[in-house]
Motif scaffolding. Structure first.
Motif, mmCIF file in Angstrom:
data_model
loop_
_atom_site.group_PDB
_atom_site.id
_atom_site.type_symbol
_atom_site.label_atom_id
_atom_site.label_comp_id
_atom_site.label_asym_id
_atom_site.label_seq_id
_atom_site.Cartn_x
_atom_site.Cartn_y
_atom_site.Cartn_z
ATOM 1 N N ASN A 1 32.603 42.876 49.060
ATOM 2 C CA ASN A 1 31.993 42.208 50.407
ATOM 3 C C ASN A 1 31.151 43.099 51.275
ATOM 4 O OD1 ASN A 1 31.471 40.988 52.915
ATOM 5 N ND2 ASN A 1 33.656 40.959 53.643
ATOM 6 N N LYS B 1 29.328 43.116 53.853
ATOM 7 C CA LYS B 1 29.346 42.805 55.505
ATOM 8 C C LYS B 1 28.051 43.171 56.036
ATOM 9 C CE LYS B 1 34.192 43.779 55.455
ATOM 10 N NZ LYS B 1 35.466 44.325 56.200
ATOM 11 N N HIS C 1 35.943 34.464 56.310
ATOM 12 C CA HIS C 1 36.392 35.658 56.357
ATOM 13 C C HIS C 1 37.147 35.807 57.742
ATOM 14 C CE1 HIS C 1 36.304 39.962 56.645
ATOM 15 N NE2 HIS C 1 36.565 40.249 55.326
ATOM 16 N N GLU D 1 36.798 38.131 59.640
ATOM 17 C CA GLU D 1 35.777 38.633 60.640
ATOM 18 C C GLU D 1 34.972 37.369 61.472
ATOM 19 O OE1 GLU D 1 34.051 41.919 58.395
ATOM 20 O OE2 GLU D 1 35.736 42.892 58.642
ATOM 21 N N GLU E 1 43.745 37.949 52.621
ATOM 22 C CA GLU E 1 43.218 39.079 53.398
ATOM 23 C C GLU E 1 44.022 39.358 54.595
ATOM 24 O OE1 GLU E 1 39.456 40.515 51.882
ATOM 25 O OE2 GLU E 1 38.695 39.756 53.803
ATOM 26 N N ALA F 1 45.018 44.762 57.761
ATOM 27 C CA ALA F 1 44.711 45.722 56.448
ATOM 28 C C ALA F 1 43.303 45.848 56.308
ATOM 29 C CB ALA F 1 45.491 45.340 55.186
ATOM 30 N N ILE F 2 42.519 45.072 56.959
ATOM 31 C CA ILE F 2 40.756 45.084 56.824
ATOM 32 C C ILE F 2 40.234 46.246 57.439
ATOM 33 C CG2 ILE F 2 38.902 43.981 56.986
ATOM 34 C CD1 ILE F 2 40.324 41.226 56.233
ATOM 35 N N GLY F 3 39.697 47.173 56.681
ATOM 36 C CA GLY F 3 38.908 48.230 57.485
ATOM 37 C C GLY F 3 39.749 49.268 58.060
ATOM 38 N N GLY G 1 41.772 44.093 51.615
ATOM 39 C CA GLY G 1 42.244 44.690 52.896
ATOM 40 C C GLY G 1 42.486 46.287 52.260
ATOM 41 N N SER G 2 41.546 47.166 52.483
ATOM 42 C CA SER G 2 41.610 48.605 52.205
ATOM 43 C C SER G 2 41.923 48.759 50.701
ATOM 44 C CB SER G 2 42.511 49.070 53.295
ATOM 45 O OG SER G 2 42.134 49.150 54.388
ATOM 46 N N VAL G 3 41.385 47.945 49.652
ATOM 47 C CA VAL G 3 41.313 48.445 48.554
ATOM 48 C C VAL G 3 40.456 49.375 48.250
ATOM 49 C CG1 VAL G 3 41.071 47.566 46.362
ATOM 50 C CG2 VAL G 3 42.055 45.943 47.999
ATOM 51 N N LEU H 1 39.176 41.507 46.849
ATOM 52 C CA LEU H 1 37.880 41.470 47.552
ATOM 53 C C LEU H 1 37.896 42.782 48.443
ATOM 54 C CD1 LEU H 1 35.665 39.691 48.840
ATOM 55 C CD2 LEU H 1 36.950 38.617 50.324
ATOM 56 N N VAL H 2 36.594 43.442 48.254
ATOM 57 C CA VAL H 2 36.470 44.978 48.654
ATOM 58 C C VAL H 2 35.470 44.988 49.833
ATOM 59 C CG1 VAL H 2 36.447 47.174 47.618
ATOM 60 C CG2 VAL H 2 37.238 45.751 46.382
ATOM 61 N N GLY H 3 35.728 45.542 50.537
ATOM 62 C CA GLY H 3 34.828 45.926 51.938
ATOM 63 C C GLY H 3 34.197 47.272 51.582
ATOM 64 N N GLY H 4 34.516 48.141 52.576
ATOM 65 C CA GLY H 4 34.162 49.645 52.718
ATOM 66 C C GLY H 4 34.078 50.243 51.231
#
Ligand code: PGA
Length: 249
Positions: free
Chosen positions: A9, A11, A95, A97, A167, A171-173, A212-214, A232-235
């Motif tokens: 993801n 973003k 999501h 956010e 999520e 834990a997200i970001g 969440g912070s994977v 589901l991976v963000g950063g």
């Protein structure tokens, strides 16, 4: 056995040029990787660049949101058939956010889920509690409510490709990852609610991702939990090396 799905993801990051650069570096790193499904979800504006860059690879392209109407005077919105028309196969819905900053509710998630299914997109529906809810012991209630309302008047037959992402908003970001055990417990609640909504057979096949912070450092421990069917991976998905390391945990 549920095939794991690892989704990026992005973003509000990456222009079309940066997207092309990412795929130039990322694709050789995951070439021949068949064990897991890989999906990258860029911004709407970079979908075309991503679809072109990923052509001929096993990487699928998803969107980060969708509007539920099929067309009309809805300034700024994008509908499901438009996503399909540009080569998108997946879409993230609800999501945290979007729930937190853009007024997304369980009811709009339900409308979006139905429109994604009608258009043939694979929906990745996000659920998860905020810190206050967890602290108050409400995680179970929140997850069950979010799933129940998201799945309202959706049949098991129609929802056959559904993917859910757990999520936890805290834990997200944030760098705080849920422990594998905590995530697995939450996944079991989601699976139980899915069984209530769609039947046990459906629930047994449902893929539930953790988000969440994977990171490359924790991917393997999380993925080894039997209840966790992907991430589901963000950063950590913005860098080709780091996302490839997660995919290959
Ligand atoms: P994060 O984001 O990996 O940066 O915590 C996950 C997500 O929001 O999907």
């Amino acid at each position: 056995m549920r095939k794991k799905l690892i989704a990026a993801n992005w973003k509000m990051y990456k222009t079309p040029d940066q997207t092309r650069d990412f795929f130039r570096d990322f694709l050789p790193l995951v070439h021949g990787h068949e064990r897991d499904e890989i999906v990258v979800c860029p911004t709407y504006l970079a979908i075309d660049a991503a679809v072109t860059a990923a052509k001929g690879s096993t990487v699928a392209i998803g969107a980060q949101d969708v509007y539920w109407q099929t067309e009309g005077a809805f300034t700024g919105e994008i509908c499901a058939s438009m996503l399909v028309a540009v080569g998108t196969t997946h879409v993230i819905i609800g999501h945290s956010e979007r729930r937190q900053y853009f007024g997304e509710t369980d009811d709009t998630v339900n409308l979006k889920l139905k429109s994604a299914i009608e258009a043939g997109l694979i929906p990745i529906v996000c659920v998860g509690e905020v810190a206050e809810e967890r602290d108050a012991g409400l995680t179970d209630d929140v997850l069950r409510r979010q799933c129940l309302r998201a799945f309202h008047k959706v049949s098991a037959k129609k929802a056959v490709n559904l993917v859910v992402a757990y999520e936890p908003a805290w834990a997200i970001g944030t760098g705080k990852t849920a422990t594998p055990q905590l995530a697995a417990d939450a996944h079991a609640i989601i699976r139980a609610q899915s069984a209530d909504s769609f039947g046990q057979d459906f629930a047994d096949k449902l893929r539930i991702l953790y988000g969440g912070s994977v990171k490359p450092e924790n991917a393997q421990t999380l993925m080894s939990e039997i209840e966790i069917d992907g991430a589901l991976v963000g950063g950590a998905s913005l860098d080709p090396n780091s996302f490839a390391a997660i995919v290959k945990y």
